[in-house]
Scaffold this active site. Sequence first.
Site, short mmCIF file in Angstrom:
data_model
loop_
_atom_site.label_atom_id
_atom_site.label_comp_id
_atom_site.label_asym_id
_atom_site.label_seq_id
_atom_site.Cartn_x
_atom_site.Cartn_y
_atom_site.Cartn_z
N ASP A 229 0.82 -0.88 -0.23
CA ASP A 229 -0.12 -0.22 -0.19
C ASP A 229 1.01 1.39 -0.02
OD1 ASP A 229 -1.52 1.89 0.55
OD2 ASP A 229 -2.40 0.84 2.71
N TYR B 257 -8.55 4.10 -14.80
CA TYR B 257 -8.99 4.26 -15.97
C TYR B 257 -7.67 3.63 -17.29
CZ TYR B 257 -8.04 9.35 -15.25
OH TYR B 257 -7.97 10.83 -14.62
N THR C 149 -3.50 1.91 -14.73
CA THR C 149 -4.20 0.83 -14.23
C THR C 149 -5.36 0.38 -14.01
OG1 THR C 149 -2.40 -0.08 -13.18
CG2 THR C 149 -2.24 -0.17 -15.13
N GLY C 150 -6.04 1.34 -13.33
CA GLY C 150 -6.91 1.48 -12.70
C GLY C 150 -8.01 1.83 -13.34
N ASP D 230 -5.37 7.71 -5.52
CA ASP D 230 -5.73 9.16 -5.34
C ASP D 230 -6.39 9.79 -4.28
OD1 ASP D 230 -5.55 11.61 -5.86
OD2 ASP D 230 -6.60 11.66 -7.76
N1 AR6 Z 1 -0.83 2.17 -3.13
C1 AR6 Z 1 -0.74 1.04 -3.84
N2 AR6 Z 1 -1.43 1.20 -5.26
C2 AR6 Z 1 -2.77 0.95 -5.50
C3 AR6 Z 1 -3.10 1.41 -4.27
C4 AR6 Z 1 -2.63 2.18 -2.87
N3 AR6 Z 1 -2.62 2.21 -2.19
N4 AR6 Z 1 -4.66 1.57 -4.37
C5 AR6 Z 1 -4.66 1.63 -5.60
N5 AR6 Z 1 -3.40 0.85 -6.40
P1 AR6 Z 1 -6.20 4.28 -10.16
P2 AR6 Z 1 -6.01 6.12 -12.77
C6 AR6 Z 1 -3.55 0.25 -7.72
O1 AR6 Z 1 -7.95 3.61 -10.54
O2 AR6 Z 1 -5.74 4.34 -13.77
C7 AR6 Z 1 -8.82 8.15 -9.36
O3 AR6 Z 1 -9.84 8.61 -9.45
C8 AR6 Z 1 -4.81 -0.25 -8.51
O4 AR6 Z 1 -4.63 -1.49 -7.98
O5 AR6 Z 1 -5.81 4.34 -8.44
O6 AR6 Z 1 -4.20 6.14 -13.14
C9 AR6 Z 1 -7.95 10.06 -9.78
O7 AR6 Z 1 -8.99 10.04 -9.23
C10 AR6 Z 1 -3.95 0.38 -9.92
O8 AR6 Z 1 -3.07 -1.01 -10.26
O9 AR6 Z 1 -5.63 5.01 -10.92
C11 AR6 Z 1 -8.54 9.90 -11.41
O10 AR6 Z 1 -9.57 10.49 -12.08
C12 AR6 Z 1 -3.10 1.37 -9.90
O11 AR6 Z 1 -2.71 1.60 -8.07
C13 AR6 Z 1 -8.22 8.45 -11.90
O12 AR6 Z 1 -8.64 7.48 -10.55
C14 AR6 Z 1 -4.03 2.95 -10.47
O13 AR6 Z 1 -5.74 2.57 -9.94
C15 AR6 Z 1 -6.49 7.97 -12.00
O14 AR6 Z 1 -6.87 5.90 -12.57
#
Ligand code: AR6
Length: 178
Positions: A10, A121, A118-119, A34
């Site tokens: 995390d 987006y 990768t979440g 985020d």
């Molecule tokens: N620690 C490490 N990785 C994490 C954690 C954590 N605590 N939580 C999630 N992940 P995402 P995006 C991973 O959706 O795709 C937001 O609303 C998760 O499993 O957080 O860049 C922003 O405001 C995934 O592999 O970000 C934007 O609107 C990765 O972090 C949008 O989401 C990224 O997932 C950005 O989307």
Amino acid sequence: MNRFSILVGDITRSDAKAIVNAANTSLLGGSGVDGAIHAAAGPELLEECRTLGGCETGRAKLTRGYRLPAEYVIHTPGPIWRGGNDGEAAALASCYRSCLELAEEHGIETVDFPSISTGVYGYPMAQAAAVALKAILDFLRGHDLPRQVRMVCHTEQAARIYRQTYNMWYAGSKAERL
Ligand code: AR6
């Protein structure tokens, strides 16, 4: 100590000097990593973000970390996946490079990244891993700072994909491992 490593965890608990936030262009928070970073840092982080005027996709902005163990947060909006022919790879590589440039400018020695885009987006993990690893390793080869970079994957499955991509890469190249 290796200059680059991949681990599961995390990122809000990271002890790196700076952690990267997979933000959106408003920089005003969201879900996923985020949301977790804002929740752990406290409301002062949002207050500082409000002063920044947003951030373009592929660029990065730095704030303090407030209640996080990390001293700084580097916010970068990743590209939204639209099938792969809309400049997504170039934008994603630019996110990693912009964060590393900002860290270097501020003399930050240790940086932890989440897997940007990768979440929410929707960027496919294996393709994102290839872009992320190339951008990070290319940068580290040409710069002394940051001294150490870690990919903090949220799940074992994501870490497996990053490790496989990393190993495949070195199997096919003569480059020395960092
Ligand atoms: N620690 C490490 N990785 C994490 C954690 C954590 N605590 N939580 C999630 N992940 P995402 P995006 C991973 O959706 O795709 C937001 O609303 C998760 O499993 O957080 O860049 C922003 O405001 C995934 O592999 O970000 C934007 O609107 C990765 O972090 C949008 O989401 C990224 O997932 C950005 O989307």
